[in-house]
Design a protein around this motif. Structure first.
Motif, short mmCIF file in Angstrom:
data_model
loop_
_atom_site.label_atom_id
_atom_site.label_comp_id
_atom_site.label_asym_id
_atom_site.label_seq_id
_atom_site.Cartn_x
_atom_site.Cartn_y
_atom_site.Cartn_z
N GLY A 135 61.41 -29.41 -73.09
CA GLY A 135 60.75 -28.76 -71.95
C GLY A 135 60.04 -27.49 -72.33
N THR A 136 59.20 -27.03 -71.42
CA THR A 136 58.36 -25.86 -71.69
C THR A 136 59.13 -24.55 -71.67
N TYR A 137 60.35 -24.55 -71.17
CA TYR A 137 61.17 -23.34 -71.16
C TYR A 137 61.67 -22.99 -72.56
N TRP A 138 61.67 -23.97 -73.46
CA TRP A 138 62.18 -23.79 -74.82
C TRP A 138 61.06 -23.37 -75.77
N GLY A 139 61.38 -22.53 -76.75
CA GLY A 139 60.44 -22.17 -77.81
C GLY A 139 59.19 -21.50 -77.29
N GLU A 140 58.06 -21.90 -77.81
CA GLU A 140 56.76 -21.37 -77.39
C GLU A 140 56.12 -22.39 -76.46
#
Length: 77
Positions: free
Chosen positions: A49-54
């Motif tokens: 998901g977009t909450y993780w990493g960059e």
């Protein structure tokens, strides 16, 4: 790709981990997708998901076999 527990906490920057440490710290195998590169790193899309990493992506140091990324790669056509 071997997935080390440290990868769960990745928030940005170029990720690099020694092969031995990565294998000792693994929590399982994972299949991210390499979507691009620069001369210094691979741009990797993750499925967490977009909450993780960059925003859902990882920059993984090139030139080393970090977490089996290069030795376990599968080319899609």
């Amino acid at each position: 790709m071997v997935c080390p527990s440290a990868l769960q906490y990745y928030t940005g920057g170029v990720f690099s981990m020694d092969e031995g440490i990565c294998m000792a710290d693994k929590i399982g195998y994972h299949s991210p997708v390499i979507v691009g590169y620069s001369s210094d790193y691979w741009i990797v899309k993750n499925s967490w998901g977009t909450y993780w990493g960059e925003n859902g992506y990882l920059r993984l140091k090139r030139g080393i076999n970090a977490c089996d990324m290069t030795s376990e790669a599968i080319a899609l056509q």
